[in-house]
Design a protein around this motif. Structure first.
Motif, PDB file in Angstrom:
ATOM      1  N   PRO A  84       0.809  -1.368   0.440  1.00 38.71           N
ATOM      2  CA  PRO A  84       0.190  -0.320  -0.203  1.00 38.71           C
ATOM      3  C   PRO A  84       0.970   1.438  -0.189  1.00 38.71           C
ATOM      4  O   PRO A  84       0.407   2.287  -0.583  1.00 38.71           O
ATOM      5  CB  PRO A  84      -0.888  -0.167   1.228  1.00 38.71           C
ATOM      6  N   GLY A  85       1.998   1.134   0.934  1.00 49.34           N
ATOM      7  CA  GLY A  85       2.749   2.507   0.697  1.00 49.34           C
ATOM      8  C   GLY A  85       3.497   3.356  -0.549  1.00 49.34           C
ATOM      9  O   GLY A  85       3.389   4.035  -0.938  1.00 49.34           O
ATOM     10  N   VAL A  86       3.585   2.396  -1.606  1.00 49.91           N
ATOM     11  CA  VAL A  86       4.018   2.123  -2.881  1.00 49.91           C
ATOM     12  C   VAL A  86       2.766   2.932  -3.743  1.00 49.91           C
ATOM     13  O   VAL A  86       2.800   3.879  -4.443  1.00 49.91           O
ATOM     14  CB  VAL A  86       5.079   1.801  -3.394  1.00 49.91           C
ATOM     15  N   ARG A  87       1.969   1.875  -3.731  1.00 44.08           N
ATOM     16  CA  ARG A  87       0.716   1.790  -4.518  1.00 44.08           C
ATOM     17  C   ARG A  87      -0.290   3.047  -4.576  1.00 44.08           C
ATOM     18  O   ARG A  87      -0.673   4.022  -5.366  1.00 44.08           O
ATOM     19  CB  ARG A  87      -0.202   0.625  -4.214  1.00 44.08           C
ATOM     20  N   GLU A  88      -0.255   3.630  -3.065  1.00 41.89           N
ATOM     21  CA  GLU A  88      -1.433   4.574  -2.963  1.00 41.89           C
ATOM     22  C   GLU A  88      -0.337   6.292  -3.554  1.00 41.89           C
ATOM     23  O   GLU A  88      -0.989   7.224  -3.803  1.00 41.89           O
ATOM     24  CB  GLU A  88      -1.836   5.021  -1.168  1.00 41.89           C
ATOM     25  N   ALA A  89       0.837   5.960  -2.986  1.00 38.39           N
ATOM     26  CA  ALA A  89       1.478   7.186  -3.791  1.00 38.39           C
ATOM     27  C   ALA A  89       1.817   7.383  -4.964  1.00 38.39           C
ATOM     28  O   ALA A  89       1.259   8.254  -5.161  1.00 38.39           O
ATOM     29  CB  ALA A  89       3.405   6.741  -2.862  1.00 38.39           C
ATOM     30  N   ILE A  90       1.873   6.126  -5.854  1.00 39.00           N
ATOM     31  CA  ILE A  90       1.581   6.873  -6.963  1.00 39.00           C
ATOM     32  C   ILE A  90       0.444   7.145  -7.448  1.00 39.00           C
ATOM     33  O   ILE A  90       0.293   8.065  -8.279  1.00 39.00           O
ATOM     34  CB  ILE A  90       1.848   5.109  -7.951  1.00 39.00           C
ATOM     35  N   GLU A  91      -0.887   6.536  -6.769  1.00 39.20           N
ATOM     36  CA  GLU A  91      -1.994   7.195  -7.405  1.00 39.20           C
ATOM     37  C   GLU A  91      -2.557   8.188  -7.011  1.00 39.20           C
ATOM     38  O   GLU A  91      -3.295   8.594  -7.614  1.00 39.20           O
ATOM     39  CB  GLU A  91      -3.185   6.122  -6.767  1.00 39.20           C
ATOM     40  N   GLN A  92      -1.624   8.594  -5.604  1.00 41.86           N
ATOM     41  CA  GLN A  92      -2.004   9.944  -5.757  1.00 41.86           C
ATOM     42  C   GLN A  92      -1.286  11.262  -6.684  1.00 41.86           C
ATOM     43  O   GLN A  92      -0.828  12.459  -5.463  1.00 41.86           O
ATOM     44  CB  GLN A  92      -1.881  10.375  -3.920  1.00 41.86           C
ATOM     45  N   LYS A  93      -0.052  10.407  -6.863  1.00 38.04           N
ATOM     46  CA  LYS A  93       1.076  11.104  -7.979  1.00 38.04           C
ATOM     47  C   LYS A  93       1.911  11.343  -6.883  1.00 38.04           C
ATOM     48  O   LYS A  93       2.801  12.925  -7.076  1.00 38.04           O
ATOM     49  CB  LYS A  93       0.705  12.503  -8.559  1.00 38.04           C
ATOM     50  N   ASP A  94       2.038  11.178  -5.347  1.00 39.49           N
ATOM     51  CA  ASP A  94       3.248  11.172  -4.509  1.00 39.49           C
ATOM     52  C   ASP A  94       4.525  11.089  -5.269  1.00 39.49           C
ATOM     53  O   ASP A  94       4.946   9.645  -4.068  1.00 39.49           O
ATOM     54  CB  ASP A  94       3.048  12.025  -2.976  1.00 39.49           C
ATOM     55  N   ALA A 124       6.605   7.497  -3.401  1.00 43.89           N
ATOM     56  CA  ALA A 124       6.495   6.397  -3.519  1.00 43.89           C
ATOM     57  C   ALA A 124       8.027   5.864  -3.725  1.00 43.89           C
ATOM     58  O   ALA A 124       8.176   4.807  -3.241  1.00 43.89           O
ATOM     59  CB  ALA A 124       5.861   7.081  -5.068  1.00 43.89           C
ATOM     60  N   GLU A 125       9.188   6.802  -4.361  1.00 48.15           N
ATOM     61  CA  GLU A 125      10.664   6.130  -3.675  1.00 48.15           C
ATOM     62  C   GLU A 125      10.982   5.750  -2.889  1.00 48.15           C
ATOM     63  O   GLU A 125      11.954   4.323  -2.644  1.00 48.15           O
ATOM     64  CB  GLU A 125      11.379   7.244  -4.413  1.00 48.15           C
ATOM     65  N   ALA A 126      10.433   6.629  -1.347  1.00 51.42           N
ATOM     66  CA  ALA A 126      10.705   6.424  -0.495  1.00 51.42           C
ATOM     67  C   ALA A 126      10.238   5.652   0.133  1.00 51.42           C
ATOM     68  O   ALA A 126      10.572   4.150   0.632  1.00 51.42           O
ATOM     69  CB  ALA A 126      10.578   7.524   0.519  1.00 51.42           C
ATOM     70  N   GLU A 127       9.061   4.483   0.137  1.00 54.46           N
ATOM     71  CA  GLU A 127       8.437   3.915   0.653  1.00 54.46           C
ATOM     72  C   GLU A 127       8.549   2.319  -0.164  1.00 54.46           C
ATOM     73  O   GLU A 127       8.383   1.488   0.426  1.00 54.46           O
ATOM     74  CB  GLU A 127       6.529   3.170   0.052  1.00 54.46           C
ATOM     75  N   ILE A 128       8.994   2.514  -1.669  1.00 50.40           N
ATOM     76  CA  ILE A 128       9.769   1.837  -2.382  1.00 50.40           C
ATOM     77  C   ILE A 128      10.964   1.010  -1.746  1.00 50.40           C
ATOM     78  O   ILE A 128      11.242  -0.713  -1.702  1.00 50.40           O
ATOM     79  CB  ILE A 128      10.861   1.778  -3.567  1.00 50.40           C
ATOM     80  N   GLY A 129      11.624   1.918  -0.988  1.00 50.52           N
ATOM     81  CA  GLY A 129      12.942   1.436  -0.375  1.00 50.52           C
ATOM     82  C   GLY A 129      12.188   0.408   1.406  1.00 50.52           C
ATOM     83  O   GLY A 129      13.317  -0.024   1.773  1.00 50.52           O
ATOM     84  N   ARG A 130      11.679   0.985   1.870  1.00 49.10           N
ATOM     85  CA  ARG A 130      10.738   0.567   3.149  1.00 49.10           C
ATOM     86  C   ARG A 130       9.798  -1.240   2.987  1.00 49.10           C
ATOM     87  O   ARG A 130      10.428  -1.818   4.019  1.00 49.10           O
ATOM     88  CB  ARG A 130       9.839   1.656   3.652  1.00 49.10           C
ATOM     89  N   ILE A 131       9.952  -0.700   2.292  1.00 47.42           N
ATOM     90  CA  ILE A 131       8.813  -2.466   1.532  1.00 47.42           C
ATOM     91  C   ILE A 131      10.000  -3.493   1.059  1.00 47.42           C
ATOM     92  O   ILE A 131      10.622  -4.616   1.472  1.00 47.42           O
ATOM     93  CB  ILE A 131       7.719  -2.203  -0.153  1.00 47.42           C
ATOM     94  N   ALA A 132      11.593  -3.096   0.297  1.00 52.37           N
ATOM     95  CA  ALA A 132      12.115  -3.648  -0.588  1.00 52.37           C
ATOM     96  C   ALA A 132      13.271  -4.398   1.061  1.00 52.37           C
ATOM     97  O   ALA A 132      13.339  -5.546   1.427  1.00 52.37           O
ATOM     98  CB  ALA A 132      13.247  -3.042  -0.594  1.00 52.37           C
ATOM     99  N   ALA A 133      13.528  -3.443   2.454  1.00 56.38           N
ATOM    100  CA  ALA A 133      13.950  -3.647   3.403  1.00 56.38           C
ATOM    101  C   ALA A 133      13.157  -4.591   3.794  1.00 56.38           C
ATOM    102  O   ALA A 133      13.819  -5.586   4.916  1.00 56.38           O
ATOM    103  CB  ALA A 133      13.853  -2.501   4.566  1.00 56.38           C
ATOM    104  N   ALA A 134      11.716  -4.612   4.075  1.00 61.48           N
ATOM    105  CA  ALA A 134      10.824  -6.191   4.895  1.00 61.48           C
ATOM    106  C   ALA A 134      11.005  -7.029   4.088  1.00 61.48           C
ATOM    107  O   ALA A 134      11.004  -8.562   4.612  1.00 61.48           O
ATOM    108  CB  ALA A 134       9.158  -4.598   5.024  1.00 61.48           C
ATOM    109  N   LEU A 135      11.340  -7.112   2.907  1.00 54.80           N
ATOM    110  CA  LEU A 135      11.536  -8.138   2.290  1.00 54.80           C
ATOM    111  C   LEU A 135      12.457  -8.551   2.687  1.00 54.80           C
ATOM    112  O   LEU A 135      13.286 -10.109   2.595  1.00 54.80           O
ATOM    113  CB  LEU A 135      11.329  -7.958   0.625  1.00 54.80           C
ATOM    114  N   LEU A 136      13.477  -7.633   2.775  1.00 51.20           N
ATOM    115  CA  LEU A 136      14.863  -8.591   3.064  1.00 51.20           C
ATOM    116  C   LEU A 136      14.486  -8.976   3.968  1.00 51.20           C
ATOM    117  O   LEU A 136      15.765 -10.053   4.871  1.00 51.20           O
ATOM    118  CB  LEU A 136      16.284  -7.739   2.581  1.00 51.20           C
ATOM    119  N   ARG A 137      13.973  -8.498   5.194  1.00 53.26           N
ATOM    120  CA  ARG A 137      14.154  -8.795   6.858  1.00 53.26           C
ATOM    121  C   ARG A 137      13.232 -10.576   7.453  1.00 53.26           C
ATOM    122  O   ARG A 137      14.413 -10.708   7.655  1.00 53.26           O
ATOM    123  CB  ARG A 137      12.921  -7.874   7.604  1.00 53.26           C
ATOM    124  N   GLU A 138      11.991 -10.451   5.572  1.00 60.10           N
ATOM    125  CA  GLU A 138      11.482 -11.666   5.717  1.00 60.10           C
ATOM    126  C   GLU A 138      12.546 -12.912   4.895  1.00 60.10           C
ATOM    127  O   GLU A 138      12.745 -14.196   5.532  1.00 60.10           O
ATOM    128  CB  GLU A 138      10.342 -11.426   5.184  1.00 60.10           C
TER     129      GLU A 138
END
Ligand SMILES: [Zn+2]
Length: 755
Positions: A706-716, A720-734
């Motif tokens: 949702p962090g990235v998807r909604e940022a793109i939908e809102q054209k923010d 979006a760039e920052a949220e890509i980093g946060r989700i990537a970090a979560a996937l790396l923790r996984e």
């Protein structure tokens, strides 16, 4: 509330070719050694023979006999009866009480004051066929919980479903809702989004009605002749801003126990800021008929015999609402069976018990299945079965207003859940038809395995085979070849939300649906009479639900190694990343296109004073987004998942001791916790899961990543760039967690088997 398992009904001819489930032809059981699997299957077979449709029918009659909303005498009576029932099955059953803000109506007035006068009835009449429909003294009137108090008179504007895109259409037609009362039809989003978006556009009041095209005679014969919504039927429901945070609006993040620190009501941001009320199509028709102004676009027109217009015009409406804002008590029933080997690991099952009125379908149809499961587990205990992990059966109060009972419980037991939470299994309303599963994708394979062991009462095939055939008929090519059927992602709309999206407990939500359409949702007609005439009339799907959910509970409670699998999770995450790339590109193209049209003067003629249509606004071109961090994290997770699965595959032969697997299980049960974002989602930190959340502008509907998807939908784009980093970090923790679990599993299974 109810899950949305609305699948296409399978033609009978196709069912004849489904393979019947063959008992005894058992593939290895995920999570068990060969010896363990044999014992587990024997107990599960005994378990599935216990649940009885007749008992479910009788329990539904008892629980739906009187209105049982939060704060009502029968809500407390039901909770006490449920506690005694669970205790009689052999569970250690208690009631946990919370005190929460739950407004109930004092004043409700809706009238058309010009050009003609009309006073809305705002009442659902009793029907002689339906014996519980005449309990007027105990029924909650028709209203939206957490609407603001208000007394407004203003022009009326029709806003279709009242979602953001509808306001763009209004704007293009030169219509503003500033200072107006909007009237929206149900559908297109969760109801709470409609007043939220109306308020953001300057409206001073909102009405939500059930249009008969979507919910009434346009769908089929109306109640009591058929199952669909009659003209005076009203959908009650909450408009609390649950996509920001659910639960008691005064105690975000903490349990609403006596003495808890409470916010001032004016500081509770989830309470709706304008007055809003739901109405029937009988009450809506004179209001809509009084509208003048442009014709509504064809896709906006409903099933009433009127010309749908947008307004505003001479039609002025008076809306007056006042509420009792006192705290009301919640009674959560919590019933435990202690685990024999891992008492500090919790396998949790829940369904709510409160209803808007009599609530036979929502929620009692799910609650009676849950009771039969618990009774059956109690029978097994008498025969000598001991679950390895602690099993907790919960009957939540206050789900309808705002997931109150489950959220307060999760917030109160947050730290314990972090230490002990292994699995949460939710159900809500149950119907008939297809088996629906949504939840953590690390449990997709597990859910598929269980679905192969449950018999569909109509076809005698497994519920998995029926589900697969239905998808093939739907034209889903993958369903022919992929060995696991995909499960859906969870948005919101029931008690799974706090477990998965706040606490990170691996979660599934299950139920049957697709052959049980009707129009009694959240009305006085959701009754024992309706359910036993138009839904799962013989409770055979209630039994199938008890069998499916109880099998899941037993299998997780007894597993040598918890049944999570990470290849499907990784594949699903890769799919989401692909969708985000497509979304970025389509958004960029739409911006380019509009900017080009604007520069070419395509909207030059629209500022005609006789037809005051406003030109859309252009925006800055979309930058390229760097998806590499997500792609790299996805590759890492793939590699980890493959290594884990290889080690897992040697489990049946290795037969390691429980002690050597304890560390593996500790890691596996944290597999959703590590996907939580330390600071939560932008604008709504209560929601922490990096992969699943209800949409900020869709309500129940899920937004994945949702962090990235909604940022793109809102054209923010920066966000979006920052949220890509946060989700990537979560996937790396996984992927790190899965790698560590794989290494421990390799060690455990290569050690000498314990004789
Ligand atoms: Zn419900």
């Amino acid at each position: 509330m109810q899950p949305s398992f609305r699948a296409v009904v399978l033609p009978a001819a196709l069912l004849l070719v489904l393979p019947a489930a063959v008992p005894g032809d058992d593939p290895p059981l995920r999570g068990f050694t060969t010896a363990g699997a044999k014992i587990e299957r024997e107990w599960e077979t005994k378990f599935r023979a216990v649940p009885e449709p007749a008992r479910m029918r009788e329990a539904m009659r008892r629980l739906s006999l009187r209105p049982h909303h939060v704060g009502s005498p029968y809500d407390k009576d039901n909770a006490e009866w449920l506690r005694a029932q669970y205790a009689s099955y052999g569970f250690d059953a208690t009631i946990e009480r919370y005190d929460v803000l739950f407004p109930t109506p004092i004043t409700r007035v809706l009238e058309l004051v010009s050009p003609t006068r009309f006073t809305a009835k705002l009442e659902e009449p009793a029907l002689k066929e339906d014996p519980t429909s005449d309990q007027k003294n105990e029924q909650l009137p028709t209203y939206n919980a957490y609407s603001a108090d208000g007394d407004v008179t203003a022009p009326l504007v029709y806003v279709n479903y009242g979602i953001p895109a509808d306001y763009e259409t209004l704007e293009r037609n030169g219509i503003s809702v500033k200072g107006a009362i909007v009237i929206a039809r149900y559908g297109g989003s969760w109801r709470g989004i409609k007043p939220k978006v109306a308020y953001e556009h300057g409206a001073v009041g909102a009405l939500i009605y059930s249009d008969p095209r979507d919910d009434g005679f346009g769908a089929g014969e109306t109640y009591p002749a058929g199952p669909f919504r009659p003209k005076d039927g009203v959908q009650r429901g909450s408009v609390l801003d649950m996509p920001t945070y659910p639960g008691d609006p005064l105690t975000p993040d903490i349990g609403a126990v006596p003495g808890a620190k409470r916010l001032d009501r004016k500081d509770a941001i989830t309470i709706m800021k304008l007055p809003v009320m739901p109405i029937s199509y009988a009450d809506a028709q004179p209001l809509l008929a009084a509208l003048t102004g442009p014709l509504a676009p064809s896709s906006w027109r409903g099933g009433l015999p009127i010309t749908y217009r947008l307004g505003p015009g001479a039609a002025r409406v008076h809306l007056k609402l006042a509420f009792d804002w006192s705290l009301k008590p919640l009674y959560d029933v919590i019933a435990k069976l202690p685990g024999s080997t891992f008492p500090n690991e919790w396998v949790i099952r829940g369904n709510h018990h409160d209803g808007w009125v009599n609530g036979a379908e929502d929620p009692i149809s799910g609650q009676v299945a849950e009771m039969e499961e618990a009774r059956a587990l109690g029978e097994l205990v008498k025969q000598g079965w001991k679950p390895k992990r602690t099993i907790i059966y919960a009957a939540w109060d206050g789900e309808e207003p705002a997931l109150l009972g489950s959220t307060e419980w999760v917030e109160q037991h947050q730290e314990e859940l972090r230490q002990k939470g292994v699995f949460y299994l939710n159900t809500d309303s149950n119907g008939r038809g297809m088996f629906g599963v949504e939840g953590s994708h690390s449990l997709e394979r597990f859910a598929n395995e269980v679905a192969r062991d449950i018999i569909d009462p109509e076809t005698n095939a497994s519920v998995a085979a029926r589900q697969r055939a239905s998808r093939v008929v739907d034209g889903n090519k993958e369903a022919r070849t992929r060995s696991d059927l995909r499960i859906g992602a969870l948005g919101s709309g029931s008690d799974f939300t706090p477990f998965l999206q706040h606490a990170g407990v691996p979660t599934l939500n299950v139920g049957f649906g697709g052959e049980d359409d009707g129009g009694i949702y959240h009305s006085i007609y959701d009754s024992f009479y309706w359910y036993t005439h138009f839904s799962d009339t013989s409770f055979v799907y209630g039994r199938a639900l008890a069998q499916a959910a109880g099998t899941m509970m037993m299998r997780v409670a007894d597993a040598d190694v918890l049944p999570e699998e990470f290849g499907n999770l990784s594949e699903t995450a890769r799919g989401y990343i692909g969708e985000l790339k497509v979304l970025r590109d389509s958004t960029a193209r739409a911006i380019e296109e509009l900017n080009r049209e604007l520069s070419e003067g395509a909207f030059a003629l629209v500022n005609d004073p006789r037809r005051p249509t406003m030109a859309p606004k252009g925006s800055a071109p979309a930058p390229v987004l760097n998806f590499a961090p997500l792609d790299n994290a996805s590759i890492a997770l793939d590699t980890a998942a493959a290594r884990f699965e290889k080690a897992y595959g040697s489990l049946p032969a290795g037969a390691p001791s429980a002690a050597s697997l304890a560390q593996v299980n500790t890691l596996i049960r944290q597999s959703d916790q590590v996907l939580l974002l330390p600071d939560g989602l932008p604008r709504r930190p209560w929601y922490r899961h990096s992969l699943y959340a209800p949409g900020y502008y869709t309500g129940y509907g899920v937004k994945t990543m949702p962090g990235v998807r909604e940022a793109i939908e809102q054209k923010d784009w920066k966000l979006a760039e920052a949220e890509i980093g946060r989700i990537a970090a979560a996937l790396l923790r996984e992927s790190d967690l899965v790698t560590r679990a794989a290494a421990l599993l390799e060690q455990a299974t290569s050690a000498k088997p314990i004789p």
